[in-house]
Design a protein around this motif. Structure first.
Motif, PDB file in Angstrom:
ATOM      1  N   MET A 163       0.842  -1.189   0.000  1.00 50.55           N
ATOM      2  CA  MET A 163       0.000   0.000   0.000  1.00 50.55           C
ATOM      3  C   MET A 163       0.880   1.243   0.000  1.00 50.55           C
ATOM      4  N   GLU A 164       0.576   2.177  -0.897  1.00 47.99           N
ATOM      5  CA  GLU A 164       1.311   3.437  -0.963  1.00 47.99           C
ATOM      6  C   GLU A 164       0.337   4.592  -0.761  1.00 47.99           C
ATOM      7  N   ILE A 165       0.500   5.326   0.318  1.00 54.12           N
ATOM      8  CA  ILE A 165      -0.336   6.489   0.597  1.00 54.12           C
ATOM      9  C   ILE A 165       0.386   7.713   0.025  1.00 54.12           C
ATOM     10  N   HIS A 184      -6.334   8.382  -1.027  1.00 52.78           N
ATOM     11  CA  HIS A 184      -5.602   8.629  -2.266  1.00 52.78           C
ATOM     12  C   HIS A 184      -4.371   7.737  -2.217  1.00 52.78           C
ATOM     13  N   CYS A 185      -4.470   6.576  -2.867  1.00 52.82           N
ATOM     14  CA  CYS A 185      -3.431   5.574  -2.684  1.00 52.82           C
ATOM     15  C   CYS A 185      -3.221   4.768  -3.957  1.00 52.82           C
ATOM     16  N   ARG A 186      -2.107   4.050  -3.972  1.00 53.03           N
ATOM     17  CA  ARG A 186      -1.816   3.066  -5.006  1.00 53.03           C
ATOM     18  C   ARG A 186      -1.553   1.750  -4.277  1.00 53.03           C
ATOM     19  N   PHE A 187      -1.909   0.638  -4.886  1.00 51.56           N
ATOM     20  CA  PHE A 187      -1.730  -0.633  -4.199  1.00 51.56           C
ATOM     21  C   PHE A 187      -1.617  -1.774  -5.202  1.00 51.56           C
ATOM     22  N   GLY A 188      -1.049  -2.843  -4.738  1.00 50.52           N
ATOM     23  CA  GLY A 188      -0.943  -4.068  -5.519  1.00 50.52           C
ATOM     24  C   GLY A 188      -0.799  -5.228  -4.567  1.00 50.52           C
ATOM     25  N   LEU A 197      -1.370  -3.570 -13.050  1.00 44.01           N
ATOM     26  CA  LEU A 197       0.011  -3.223 -13.402  1.00 44.01           C
ATOM     27  C   LEU A 197       0.872  -3.069 -12.152  1.00 44.01           C
ATOM     28  N   ASN A 198       0.325  -2.440 -11.116  1.00 39.54           N
ATOM     29  CA  ASN A 198       1.052  -2.334  -9.850  1.00 39.54           C
ATOM     30  C   ASN A 198       1.432  -3.714  -9.330  1.00 39.54           C
TER      31      ASN A 198
END
Length: 301
Positions: free
Chosen positions: A128-130, A261-265, A288-289
């Motif tokens: 998880m990327e915040i 507001h995050c990116r995750f994989g 893709l992540n």
């Protein structure tokens, strides 16, 4: 040292000398095909789709993607047998969860003779990327083991520590999660947490810092520790969070995914190689992540 960002993982995958063969179980899915095509164009993967050929071809036609660079292996739509077989035989190096339910995928992954078992507990570890905080951390087990035993929790800690190290944390800070920071008979998971923290202090999990029980605010935010008077090297700085059960882990990760507001994989660990593993509801960017994350782990094995 902070965990790698997805931008760093993408940059790393862009430098691959040759693409990684990836077999997607349940390949008749728009987001799966589009993500694999975008990854192929970047030189990350050689895509292999399994499932009903007619449905896969029709899905690709709907989004205007040429399947000539892809391999297609015929399989039943509710089966991951051929995708798992491709990994076992070396035709593929990564398995990817496509449009297939988790129990059906795991039936093939866990097959005693033809699956991807290693003897370790298999778990999903989400990266998880915040973005507003420029902060990344791991969460487990968010997808597989409903109520891990004490022995399984040991495996979860070992796997998440190994994953955090591979992402740049030389001595990962691991929070054992609960609804409270106190050990209490009222929450039996905290009793096991106390045991695991003591084991970690003896070096049972290698070079890492393990603290718990910790609630989410204490694991993530240093100001929460200041206000509650809870110290420790993991408080407010967790690289990884290990949850007591699937319910708490899954609710937490889904809550973050859909409100922050995050990116995750996500990947599965404890298998012979990482498995690209997230929800069937995921979009192309999340797939893709997950691919970049899995490729990074694969290249370190």
């Amino acid at each position: 040292m902070p965990l790698k960002s997805f931008d760093a993982l993408f940059h790393e995958a862009d430098q691959l000398s040759s693409p990684v063969p990836v077999a997607a179980a349940g390949g008749a899915d728009v987001t799966v095909i589009e993500a694999l095509e975008r990854a192929r164009q970047r030189g990350w993967v050689h895509p292999i789709l399994t499932g009903e050929r007619g449905k896969i071809e029709e899905t690709a036609r709907q989004i205007g993607i040429d399947l000539s660079p892809f391999e297609i292996i015929e399989d039943a739509p509710d089966s991951a047998n051929e995708a798992v077989k491709a990994v076992r035989t070396g035709q593929a190096r990564l398995l990817m969860k496509g449009q297939i339910a988790t129990p059906l995928l795991m039936r093939s992954v866990l097959d005693k003779e033809n699956g991807l078992r290693t003897g370790k507990t298999i778990c999903q570890i989400v990266l998880m990327e915040i973005e507003k905080d420029k902060r990344s951390f791991l969460l487990t087990d968010t997808g597989i083991t409903i109520t891990p035993t004490l022995a399984q929790k040991r495996d979860l800690i070992e796997l998440v520590v190994e994953t955090a190290r591979s992402l740049g944390a030389s001595s990962p800070r691991v929070a054992l999660m609960s609804a409270t920071e106190k050990v209490t008979q009222a929450l039996p998971d905290t009793l096991e947490t106390d045991q695991l923290v003591k084991e970690a202090a003896t070096g049972a999990f290698g070079d890492c810092l393990v603290q718990g029980p910790l609630s989410f605010d204490l694991a993530y935010a240093s100001e929460a520790g200041d206000r509650k008077g809870i110290g420790g090297e993991v408080t407010g700085a967790a690289d990884a969070m290990v949850f007591p059960d699937l319910l708490s882990a899954n609710l937490t990760v889904k809550g973050i995914m859909y409100t922050a507001h995050c990116r995750f994989g996500g990947v599965l660990r404890g298998t012979t190689s990482p498995v690209v593993f997230m929800s069937r509801a995921d979009n192309v960017e999340t797939r893709l992540n997950s691919l970049a994350y899995a490729i990074h782990l694969l290249n370190l094995e």
